[in-house]
Design a protein around this motif. Sequence first.
Motif, PDB file in Angstrom:
ATOM      1  N   ALA A 654     -17.276   6.253  -0.554  1.00  0.00           N
ATOM      2  CA  ALA A 654     -16.337   5.165  -0.263  1.00  0.00           C
ATOM      3  C   ALA A 654     -16.728   4.448   1.029  1.00  0.00           C
ATOM      4  O   ALA A 654     -16.678   3.214   1.111  1.00  0.00           O
ATOM      5  CB  ALA A 654     -14.917   5.719  -0.158  1.00  0.00           C
ATOM      6  N   GLN A 655     -17.120   5.218   2.046  1.00  0.00           N
ATOM      7  CA  GLN A 655     -17.490   4.634   3.330  1.00  0.00           C
ATOM      8  C   GLN A 655     -18.716   3.735   3.193  1.00  0.00           C
ATOM      9  O   GLN A 655     -18.746   2.621   3.710  1.00  0.00           O
ATOM     10  CB  GLN A 655     -17.771   5.748   4.345  1.00  0.00           C
ATOM     11  CG  GLN A 655     -18.155   5.265   5.735  1.00  0.00           C
ATOM     12  CD  GLN A 655     -16.999   4.604   6.458  1.00  0.00           C
ATOM     13  OE1 GLN A 655     -15.852   5.011   6.320  1.00  0.00           O
ATOM     14  NE2 GLN A 655     -17.284   3.559   7.233  1.00  0.00           N
ATOM     15  N   VAL A 718     -10.515   8.111  -2.880  1.00  0.00           N
ATOM     16  CA  VAL A 718     -10.071   8.697  -1.605  1.00  0.00           C
ATOM     17  C   VAL A 718      -8.596   8.408  -1.330  1.00  0.00           C
ATOM     18  O   VAL A 718      -7.985   9.032  -0.451  1.00  0.00           O
ATOM     19  CB  VAL A 718     -10.935   8.192  -0.430  1.00  0.00           C
ATOM     20  CG1 VAL A 718     -12.345   8.723  -0.535  1.00  0.00           C
ATOM     21  CG2 VAL A 718     -10.934   6.676  -0.355  1.00  0.00           C
ATOM     22  N   GLY A 719      -8.015   7.468  -2.062  1.00  0.00           N
ATOM     23  CA  GLY A 719      -6.581   7.222  -1.962  1.00  0.00           C
ATOM     24  C   GLY A 719      -6.105   6.742  -0.601  1.00  0.00           C
ATOM     25  O   GLY A 719      -6.869   6.156   0.189  1.00  0.00           O
ATOM     26  N   GLN A 720      -4.845   7.014  -0.335  1.00  0.00           N
ATOM     27  CA  GLN A 720      -4.182   6.454   0.846  1.00  0.00           C
ATOM     28  C   GLN A 720      -4.817   6.924   2.153  1.00  0.00           C
ATOM     29  O   GLN A 720      -4.975   6.149   3.090  1.00  0.00           O
ATOM     30  CB  GLN A 720      -2.696   6.835   0.811  1.00  0.00           C
ATOM     31  CG  GLN A 720      -1.839   6.051   1.798  1.00  0.00           C
ATOM     32  CD  GLN A 720      -0.361   6.282   1.554  1.00  0.00           C
ATOM     33  OE1 GLN A 720       0.035   7.301   1.010  1.00  0.00           O
ATOM     34  NE2 GLN A 720       0.471   5.333   1.954  1.00  0.00           N
ATOM     35  N   THR A 721      -5.191   8.220   2.227  1.00  0.00           N
ATOM     36  CA  THR A 721      -5.777   8.720   3.479  1.00  0.00           C
ATOM     37  C   THR A 721      -7.154   8.086   3.725  1.00  0.00           C
ATOM     38  O   THR A 721      -7.494   7.717   4.851  1.00  0.00           O
ATOM     39  CB  THR A 721      -5.919  10.248   3.450  1.00  0.00           C
ATOM     40  OG1 THR A 721      -6.676  10.620   2.293  1.00  0.00           O
ATOM     41  CG2 THR A 721      -4.559  10.912   3.402  1.00  0.00           C
ATOM     42  N   GLY A 722      -7.945   7.952   2.653  1.00  0.00           N
ATOM     43  CA  GLY A 722      -9.251   7.308   2.800  1.00  0.00           C
ATOM     44  C   GLY A 722      -9.108   5.835   3.134  1.00  0.00           C
ATOM     45  O   GLY A 722      -9.909   5.282   3.912  1.00  0.00           O
ATOM     46  N   THR A 725      -8.605   5.401   6.789  1.00  0.00           N
ATOM     47  CA  THR A 725      -9.850   5.569   7.538  1.00  0.00           C
ATOM     48  C   THR A 725     -10.690   4.295   7.499  1.00  0.00           C
ATOM     49  O   THR A 725     -11.252   3.862   8.518  1.00  0.00           O
ATOM     50  CB  THR A 725     -10.666   6.748   6.957  1.00  0.00           C
ATOM     51  OG1 THR A 725      -9.874   7.934   7.011  1.00  0.00           O
ATOM     52  CG2 THR A 725     -11.948   6.947   7.735  1.00  0.00           C
ATOM     53  N   LEU A 726     -10.792   3.693   6.304  1.00  0.00           N
ATOM     54  CA  LEU A 726     -11.557   2.461   6.165  1.00  0.00           C
ATOM     55  C   LEU A 726     -10.918   1.320   6.966  1.00  0.00           C
ATOM     56  O   LEU A 726     -11.625   0.547   7.622  1.00  0.00           O
ATOM     57  CB  LEU A 726     -11.665   2.068   4.690  1.00  0.00           C
ATOM     58  CG  LEU A 726     -12.393   3.070   3.768  1.00  0.00           C
ATOM     59  CD1 LEU A 726     -12.368   2.570   2.324  1.00  0.00           C
ATOM     60  CD2 LEU A 726     -13.827   3.293   4.222  1.00  0.00           C
ATOM     61  N   ILE A 754     -11.446  -0.187  -2.819  1.00  0.00           N
ATOM     62  CA  ILE A 754     -12.400   0.922  -2.860  1.00  0.00           C
ATOM     63  C   ILE A 754     -11.687   2.275  -2.855  1.00  0.00           C
ATOM     64  O   ILE A 754     -12.112   3.214  -3.534  1.00  0.00           O
ATOM     65  CB  ILE A 754     -13.387   0.817  -1.681  1.00  0.00           C
ATOM     66  CG1 ILE A 754     -14.288  -0.412  -1.872  1.00  0.00           C
ATOM     67  CG2 ILE A 754     -14.240   2.079  -1.562  1.00  0.00           C
ATOM     68  CD1 ILE A 754     -15.118  -0.742  -0.657  1.00  0.00           C
ATOM     69  N   SER A 755     -10.611   2.368  -2.107  1.00  0.00           N
ATOM     70  CA  SER A 755      -9.900   3.644  -1.993  1.00  0.00           C
ATOM     71  C   SER A 755      -9.047   3.957  -3.218  1.00  0.00           C
ATOM     72  O   SER A 755      -8.623   5.097  -3.419  1.00  0.00           O
ATOM     73  CB  SER A 755      -8.998   3.626  -0.760  1.00  0.00           C
ATOM     74  OG  SER A 755      -7.957   2.661  -0.915  1.00  0.00           O
ATOM     75  N   GLY A 756      -8.773   2.932  -4.032  1.00  0.00           N
ATOM     76  CA  GLY A 756      -7.886   3.137  -5.174  1.00  0.00           C
ATOM     77  C   GLY A 756      -6.438   2.872  -4.831  1.00  0.00           C
ATOM     78  O   GLY A 756      -5.534   3.113  -5.645  1.00  0.00           O
ATOM     79  N   GLY A 757      -6.198   2.371  -3.627  1.00  0.00           N
ATOM     80  CA  GLY A 757      -4.829   2.007  -3.246  1.00  0.00           C
ATOM     81  C   GLY A 757      -4.037   3.182  -2.726  1.00  0.00           C
ATOM     82  O   GLY A 757      -4.583   4.146  -2.178  1.00  0.00           O
ATOM     83  N   ASP A 758      -2.732   3.133  -2.954  1.00  0.00           N
ATOM     84  CA  ASP A 758      -1.808   4.110  -2.364  1.00  0.00           C
ATOM     85  C   ASP A 758      -1.628   5.318  -3.276  1.00  0.00           C
ATOM     86  O   ASP A 758      -0.513   5.645  -3.714  1.00  0.00           O
ATOM     87  CB  ASP A 758      -0.462   3.436  -2.072  1.00  0.00           C
ATOM     88  CG  ASP A 758      -0.606   2.289  -1.077  1.00  0.00           C
ATOM     89  OD1 ASP A 758      -1.442   2.427  -0.167  1.00  0.00           O
ATOM     90  OD2 ASP A 758       0.088   1.270  -1.231  1.00  0.00           O
TER      91      ASP A 758
END
Length: 803
Positions: A654-655, A718-722, A725-726, A754-758
């Motif tokens: 994701a990063q 990676v969802g909400q936590t990822g 971070t982004l 990219i994270s897939g949202g919440d």
Amino acid sequence: MTSHIEQSTDLRLTNSIRFAVVIGSGVMGAGIAAHLANAGIRSLMLDIVPRELTAKEEAKGLTLESPEVRNRIASENRQKLLKQNPAPLATADHLNFIEVGNLEDDLERLKEADWVIEVVVERLDVKQQLFEKIAPYIREDAILSSNTSGISIEAMASALPEGLKSRFLGTHFFNPPRYLKLLELIPTEKTARPVIDFMSRFAEDRLGKGVVEAKDTPNFIGNRIGTYGLLVTFEEMLKQNASIGEMDSITGPLIGRPKSATFRTLDVVGIDTFVHVAGNVYETLEAGEEKDTFDVPSEMKQLVEKGWIGQKAGQGFYKKEGKVIQELNLQTFEYEQLKAITGPELDQIKSLPGSKAKLKGAILNKGRIGQLLWPITAKTLAYSARLTGEIADTIVAIDDAMKWGFGWKFGPFEMWDALGVEKSVERMKAEGYEVPAWIDEMLAAGNTSFYKGDQYYDKASKAYVEKTVNPKELKLKPLAKSNGIILENGGARLVDIGDDVVALEFTSPNNAIGVDIMQMIEQSIDRVEQDFKGMVLANDGKNFCVGANLAMMLMEAEDENWYELDWIINKFQQVVQKIRYSGRPVVAAPYGMTLGGGTEISLPAARMQAALETYMGLVEVGVGLIPGGGGNVNTYRRLLEQTPKSMQNIEKAAQQTFENIAMAKVSKSAFDAKALGYHRAVDGISMNRDHLTFDAKQTVLELADGYTAPVREKLPVVGQTGKATLELAAYEMFYGGYISEHDLKIAKKLAHVISGGDLAYGTLVDEQYLLDIEREAFLSLIGEPKSQQRMQHMLVKGKPLRN
């Protein structure tokens, strides 16, 4: 690589080149070693042993016997390869293919070499002394060559033992070797034909070169005609009291030449280098008009005396003061405001359809443009004709040398055909230009052009001869004519390229993706699944694809046609995914600029077969958007696939996806595209751009038997936590003053997609879910006034706006 030559009973010859020794580590030698490395060939680069210690070496306690000192020259020049621009190495890792040494301690290692190439100072005596020194160490099946821009190959060969002369020839690379296609092969009278044939095929197939066979005459082909053309341009400029800027405004793209035209080119090459090359011809010619032409004008000599030798000195014909470029006044030797020829005549020529029409319109123009261009052209064409047979056997070799070495769109004889041979010869004679008798004979026999289809007029046989073409050169336009077009619309066509394989070719301006191309991709895959083994996504234009049709999207956004835009983006996404899930293999063959939508249609392909010079990236943030055609999900998927499922690091994937897209990273080569994750280990790289479609077709054929389309799988996000971070990385850039508030808004939208949202970390989602939130983010951004300003600025100015 296997040998392409016929072995003779009295000649042993290596059947492949795995290891080379490059003697001379200057700019050219190091550049050749770098290009060998790009082709996967190891080399040893040798130079002389220093006679004095540097202050740093003394401080380290080194002596003149220390290996670090003895190899210093080659070692330092090897390291410089990492700092040069344009980069000689396709990727920094290729530096590992180059070893260094010196000409005293490492002579024994010449015995390991399949090819020894000399690239030392341009002095015959130095080269001859070197050959006498190294000849005993060269294997009896190895090839020896000299890279020289004009010194006699025969004269060099006189210093060689008889047994080596059959394996010696000139190999004149043009600088920089990675980027300039031309390689002139110059045999001597004793060079064996199998050696020439082997080197020609090796250079084409492995090094990606365009090879011409030149005769051992001063400056060979390219530099002989190129230097002449530049000198007569200078002469005509002075004669007609034109300025440097005026000449450059009409001797560039207007007539099919590079943007650097005449005098910017000389500044880049180095005026001192040009004076040396011209002087080399002058010294070897007999007294007469030709020799006089190569007598470098006093103004150029004065520039060299002053040290105003061009770009490397900060000034030459041009000088940059801050952001302002000034041109040199050759009468006062002061720099002044840049001038250019403008006006209705020029505008009218530029509006003519096609490059040949523009060339003809400019050179035959009855106003000032034609007054300047016609005499330059007439002299250069007549000169090329007089040299045919002397510098090369065929007009094809001359035309190819000028196109591949000097960036001309048309060679001299192709230009002549565009102007009309009969009428231009008639005018030349009326104005006193010397046209050789063989052209009169050609015209008298009713042959009114130098080229006729795939044939060219051969001076020796006085007949048209078929051009020799490498079977790996698959050109789509001729194939469409010979094999047929299966499907076609206004933006693309499906062409039969043989062996039950088809190529989808874009035909829109700049190969920009519009609805017509999307429809053609969809129809083509349906047809391929029924009737063919597979499909290649291939083009023959300057670039593979510079992205989606930006003007069309901006117009829809300004008119607030949101339903229409949503349909277009959804259509693009579904078409891109159809490439991925095609029941027959689809192989993308990107090259040159492969940006935005060009990358998006390449990512889902079963394989990529990219040209070495492929500049790939998702650059939508530059116009205030994010990728909308599946570029986010397919980049993320590619990065995930680079590690086994049990070891997948979704944060890392994701990063890197976020960094690639948010920073609009573009690969500097196909190898660099691998580092960015766009190009996989299984994907191929073609060194020769002309062989790209052939190589991609072979990949289709390799995949076709037993091919199974990928299975649709859910992807972990990676969802909400990822996402947090982004976003944090974006906020740090914003508060550090590196990005604007609108950049931050774009980055947050990108992080969401990219994270897939919440969602919770590690949630498995359908790709359609990711495509839906991608489309939603794209549509929200295209509605932003600042994004529309960026799009407008890119369309008008051709560069990003930071607002």
